[in-house]
Design a protein around this motif. Structure first.
Motif, PDB file in Angstrom:
ATOM      1  N   THR A  78      44.447  42.785  62.986  1.00  0.00           N
ATOM      2  CA  THR A  78      44.249  43.613  64.181  1.00  0.00           C
ATOM      3  C   THR A  78      45.074  44.896  64.213  1.00  0.00           C
ATOM      4  OG1 THR A  78      45.923  42.328  65.358  1.00  0.00           O
ATOM      5  CG2 THR A  78      43.638  41.606  65.584  1.00  0.00           C
ATOM      6  N   ALA A  79      46.159  44.967  63.463  1.00  0.00           N
ATOM      7  CA  ALA A  79      47.057  46.122  63.568  1.00  0.00           C
ATOM      8  C   ALA A  79      46.501  47.360  62.877  1.00  0.00           C
ATOM      9  CB  ALA A  79      48.432  45.786  62.997  1.00  0.00           C
ATOM     10  N   GLY A  80      45.680  47.186  61.863  1.00  0.00           N
ATOM     11  CA  GLY A  80      45.222  48.328  61.081  1.00  0.00           C
ATOM     12  C   GLY A  80      46.295  48.772  60.100  1.00  0.00           C
ATOM     13  N   GLU A  81      46.008  49.839  59.369  1.00  0.00           N
ATOM     14  CA  GLU A  81      46.976  50.328  58.383  1.00  0.00           C
ATOM     15  C   GLU A  81      48.205  50.928  59.078  1.00  0.00           C
ATOM     16  OE1 GLU A  81      44.842  51.460  54.241  1.00  0.00           O
ATOM     17  OE2 GLU A  81      44.810  53.021  55.797  1.00  0.00           O
ATOM     18  N   VAL A  82      49.365  50.719  58.451  1.00  0.00           N
ATOM     19  CA  VAL A  82      50.613  51.228  59.015  1.00  0.00           C
ATOM     20  C   VAL A  82      51.406  51.961  57.942  1.00  0.00           C
ATOM     21  CG1 VAL A  82      50.747  49.445  60.804  1.00  0.00           C
ATOM     22  CG2 VAL A  82      51.834  49.051  58.586  1.00  0.00           C
ATOM     23  N   ASP A  83      52.284  52.847  58.404  1.00  0.00           N
ATOM     24  CA  ASP A  83      53.133  53.628  57.493  1.00  0.00           C
ATOM     25  C   ASP A  83      54.500  52.994  57.300  1.00  0.00           C
ATOM     26  OD1 ASP A  83      51.456  56.224  57.239  1.00  0.00           O
ATOM     27  OD2 ASP A  83      51.574  55.862  59.406  1.00  0.00           O
ATOM     28  N   PHE A  84      54.889  52.156  58.251  1.00  0.00           N
ATOM     29  CA  PHE A  84      56.242  51.579  58.228  1.00  0.00           C
ATOM     30  C   PHE A  84      56.201  50.182  58.808  1.00  0.00           C
ATOM     31  CE2 PHE A  84      60.056  50.730  60.863  1.00  0.00           C
ATOM     32  CZ  PHE A  84      60.994  50.603  59.848  1.00  0.00           C
ATOM     33  N   VAL A  85      56.957  49.275  58.189  1.00  0.00           N
ATOM     34  CA  VAL A  85      57.118  47.919  58.703  1.00  0.00           C
ATOM     35  C   VAL A  85      58.608  47.597  58.744  1.00  0.00           C
ATOM     36  CG1 VAL A  85      56.665  45.456  58.355  1.00  0.00           C
ATOM     37  CG2 VAL A  85      54.916  47.139  57.738  1.00  0.00           C
ATOM     38  N   LEU A  86      59.062  47.045  59.869  1.00  0.00           N
ATOM     39  CA  LEU A  86      60.408  46.471  59.933  1.00  0.00           C
ATOM     40  C   LEU A  86      60.250  44.963  60.007  1.00  0.00           C
ATOM     41  CD1 LEU A  86      63.451  46.698  60.079  1.00  0.00           C
ATOM     42  CD2 LEU A  86      63.263  46.878  62.564  1.00  0.00           C
ATOM     43  N   ASP A  87      60.756  44.280  58.969  1.00  0.00           N
ATOM     44  CA  ASP A  87      60.612  42.831  58.835  1.00  0.00           C
ATOM     45  C   ASP A  87      61.975  42.172  58.956  1.00  0.00           C
ATOM     46  OD1 ASP A  87      60.015  40.207  58.038  1.00  0.00           O
ATOM     47  OD2 ASP A  87      60.303  40.732  55.923  1.00  0.00           O
ATOM     48  N   THR A  88      62.182  41.416  60.027  1.00  0.00           N
ATOM     49  CA  THR A  88      63.408  40.645  60.190  1.00  0.00           C
ATOM     50  C   THR A  88      63.148  39.151  60.026  1.00  0.00           C
ATOM     51  OG1 THR A  88      63.062  40.571  62.580  1.00  0.00           O
ATOM     52  CG2 THR A  88      64.436  42.364  61.730  1.00  0.00           C
ATOM     53  N   LEU A  89      61.957  38.799  59.526  1.00  0.00           N
ATOM     54  CA  LEU A  89      61.534  37.394  59.469  1.00  0.00           C
ATOM     55  C   LEU A  89      61.279  36.913  58.053  1.00  0.00           C
ATOM     56  CD1 LEU A  89      58.976  37.599  62.406  1.00  0.00           C
ATOM     57  CD2 LEU A  89      61.309  36.692  62.517  1.00  0.00           C
ATOM     58  N   SER A  90      60.694  37.759  57.197  1.00  0.00           N
ATOM     59  CA  SER A  90      60.327  37.444  55.820  1.00  0.00           C
ATOM     60  C   SER A  90      59.271  36.338  55.774  1.00  0.00           C
ATOM     61  CB  SER A  90      61.564  37.089  54.989  1.00  0.00           C
ATOM     62  OG  SER A  90      61.266  37.199  53.617  1.00  0.00           O
ATOM     63  N   GLY A  91      59.268  35.530  54.693  1.00  0.00           N
ATOM     64  CA  GLY A  91      58.222  34.518  54.541  1.00  0.00           C
ATOM     65  C   GLY A  91      56.861  35.176  54.395  1.00  0.00           C
ATOM     66  N   ASP A  92      55.812  34.542  54.938  1.00  0.00           N
ATOM     67  CA  ASP A  92      54.472  35.105  54.792  1.00  0.00           C
ATOM     68  C   ASP A  92      54.270  36.331  55.665  1.00  0.00           C
ATOM     69  OD1 ASP A  92      54.249  33.802  57.306  1.00  0.00           O
ATOM     70  OD2 ASP A  92      52.105  33.520  56.998  1.00  0.00           O
ATOM     71  N   ILE A  93      55.168  36.565  56.637  1.00  0.00           N
ATOM     72  CA  ILE A  93      55.111  37.800  57.422  1.00  0.00           C
ATOM     73  C   ILE A  93      55.234  38.992  56.475  1.00  0.00           C
ATOM     74  CG2 ILE A  93      56.376  39.225  59.089  1.00  0.00           C
ATOM     75  CD1 ILE A  93      54.915  37.084  60.521  1.00  0.00           C
ATOM     76  N   ARG A  94      56.109  38.882  55.517  1.00  0.00           N
ATOM     77  CA  ARG A  94      56.336  39.984  54.570  1.00  0.00           C
ATOM     78  C   ARG A  94      55.095  40.244  53.727  1.00  0.00           C
ATOM     79  NH1 ARG A  94      61.560  40.682  50.575  1.00  0.00           N
ATOM     80  NH2 ARG A  94      60.535  41.752  48.848  1.00  0.00           N
ATOM     81  N   SER A  95      54.506  39.202  53.159  1.00  0.00           N
ATOM     82  CA  SER A  95      53.342  39.398  52.295  1.00  0.00           C
ATOM     83  C   SER A  95      52.136  39.894  53.085  1.00  0.00           C
ATOM     84  CB  SER A  95      53.004  38.097  51.562  1.00  0.00           C
ATOM     85  OG  SER A  95      52.723  37.051  52.488  1.00  0.00           O
ATOM     86  N   ARG A  96      51.939  39.387  54.301  1.00  0.00           N
ATOM     87  CA  ARG A  96      50.808  39.840  55.111  1.00  0.00           C
ATOM     88  C   ARG A  96      51.009  41.269  55.599  1.00  0.00           C
ATOM     89  NH1 ARG A  96      49.536  36.827  59.771  1.00  0.00           N
ATOM     90  NH2 ARG A  96      51.555  35.770  59.838  1.00  0.00           N
ATOM     91  N   SER A  97      52.260  41.641  55.843  1.00  0.00           N
ATOM     92  CA  SER A  97      52.538  43.021  56.243  1.00  0.00           C
ATOM     93  C   SER A  97      52.241  43.987  55.098  1.00  0.00           C
ATOM     94  CB  SER A  97      53.991  43.168  56.682  1.00  0.00           C
ATOM     95  OG  SER A  97      54.268  42.385  57.823  1.00  0.00           O
ATOM     96  N   LEU A  98      52.556  43.575  53.884  1.00  0.00           N
ATOM     97  CA  LEU A  98      52.280  44.430  52.729  1.00  0.00           C
ATOM     98  C   LEU A  98      50.786  44.708  52.582  1.00  0.00           C
ATOM     99  CD1 LEU A  98      54.694  43.254  49.879  1.00  0.00           C
ATOM    100  CD2 LEU A  98      54.463  45.555  50.811  1.00  0.00           C
ATOM    101  N   SER A  99      49.961  43.761  53.042  1.00  0.00           N
ATOM    102  CA  SER A  99      48.520  43.928  52.892  1.00  0.00           C
ATOM    103  C   SER A  99      47.971  45.059  53.753  1.00  0.00           C
ATOM    104  CB  SER A  99      47.791  42.622  53.242  1.00  0.00           C
ATOM    105  OG  SER A  99      47.823  42.368  54.642  1.00  0.00           O
ATOM    106  N   ILE A 100      48.714  45.475  54.785  1.00  0.00           N
ATOM    107  CA  ILE A 100      48.248  46.567  55.648  1.00  0.00           C
ATOM    108  C   ILE A 100      49.151  47.791  55.563  1.00  0.00           C
ATOM    109  CG2 ILE A 100      47.061  45.019  57.255  1.00  0.00           C
ATOM    110  CD1 ILE A 100      49.421  45.345  59.181  1.00  0.00           C
TER     111      ILE A 100
END
Length: 319
Positions: A202-224
């Motif tokens: 739902t978020a669409g493409e992004v230019d920046f991600v701040l990840d304080t959780l890691s795990g699959d959040i990190r891999s799924r964030s990389l996909s967008i």
């Protein structure tokens, strides 16, 4: 003076109030009479013995707001009586959970007049983490799309505000409906409840991600994350780093370690003074109840920051 000490690693119960010698400022240092001191997840991790500090006994705490009590040789930017806030050098300059603390003068900045000590003490480590991720590492620009995970947390809720101050379109993720309105109130343009919605769809493409959780959040964030985008994580993950290198994504993820920074804490002070950065206080505790504060932080039900308050006493510096 009084300080919260631990003589062993373990749960919150290892934290005990104790009498310790008054610290003396060395060259380039100031001694601060602590009025308030923030607590961060790293305090809990160090208390349990899982990070950098292994020598006991130990007094935790990096966030501090208070009044300069004395200055060491060579200090010209502060005088006794000045109200200051800042972050002690991480990780080895620890010790803010006490009535007095000593640290490098340039780890501090003047406390904004419109900010009380509790709110000032909530800012340094978390806001510097956010600032160094959003501004120094990613160089977020107006109009770019920023995805902030755990947007109601200590670092996240400050990162949302810093990204908005940079002119970004901010998307925050939270867990639970009760936190959605809070993050919207910080200025987030979109809020996604991870409990019910897949942000990667739902978020669409992004230019920046701040990840304080890691795990699959990190891999799924990389996909967008756009090809020229940057993800900054606060959670070291060697396995994920290797997987990303093998997939040709190496260099897109940067792991941040917060640093005490005079220019950075002054920038934080300016943002707070202008009203662009407002720390959310979840709870305050007196110094003697630090164990309860740690237990609350570890409950996972905290929105914003927890702060220890140090009352003024005439005999506070008695050995």
């Amino acid at each position: 003076m009084r300080a919260v000490r631990q003589h062993e690693f373990g749960g919150p119960e290892v934290l005990k109030e104790a009498r310790v010698p008054l610290p003396v400022p060395d060259v380039g240092e100031i001694r601060v009479a602590v009025r308030a001191a923030g607590i961060n997840p790293t305090d809990c991790q160090h208390r349990a013995g899982g990070l950098f500090l292994k020598d006991l006994p130990l007094t935790l705490g990096w966030d501090v707001s208070g009044v300069v009590e004395s200055v060491g040789l060579g200090v010209t930017i502060f005088r006794p009586g000045d109200e200051v806030f800042g972050m002690l050098p991480y990780p080895y300059g620890v010790g803010a959970h006490a009535e007095y603390v000593v640290g490098p003068a340039r780890s501090f900045a003047p406390k904004p007049a419109g900010l009380d000590h509790v709110r000032a003490a909530a800012l340094p480590l978390a806001s510097l983490t956010a600032y160094q991720a959003v501004v120094d590492t990613a160089g977020l620009r107006p109009g770019q799309r920023a995805l902030i995970h755990a947007a109601s947390g200590g670092v996240g809720h400050l990162a949302v505000q810093i990204a908005k101050a940079r002119g970004a379109h901010v998307i925050g993720t939270v867990l639970g409906k009760d936190r959605q309105e809070f993050v919207r109130g910080l200025g987030a343009d979109e809020v996604i409840d991870n409990a019910t919605t897949d942000f990667a769809e739902t978020a669409g493409e992004v230019d920046f991600v701040l990840d304080t959780l890691s795990g699959d959040i990190r891999s799924r964030s990389l996909s967008i994350l756009r090809p020229d985008g940057t993800m900054v994580t606060t959670v070291p993950d060697a396995a994920a780093d290797e997987a990303e290198r093998e997939a040709g994504q190496g260099g897109r993820v940067r792991t941040i370690g917060v640093q005490a920074d005079h220019a950075g804490i002054k920038a934080i002070a300016d943002l707070a003074a202008s009203g662009a950065l407002r720390p959310q206080i979840h709870a305050t505790f007196p110094l003697a109840r630090a164990a309860e504060a740690h237990a609350m932080l570890e409950s996972g039900r905290v929105t914003g920051k927890i702060v220890l308050v140090v009352e003024e006493r005439e005999d506070r510096n008695a050995d």
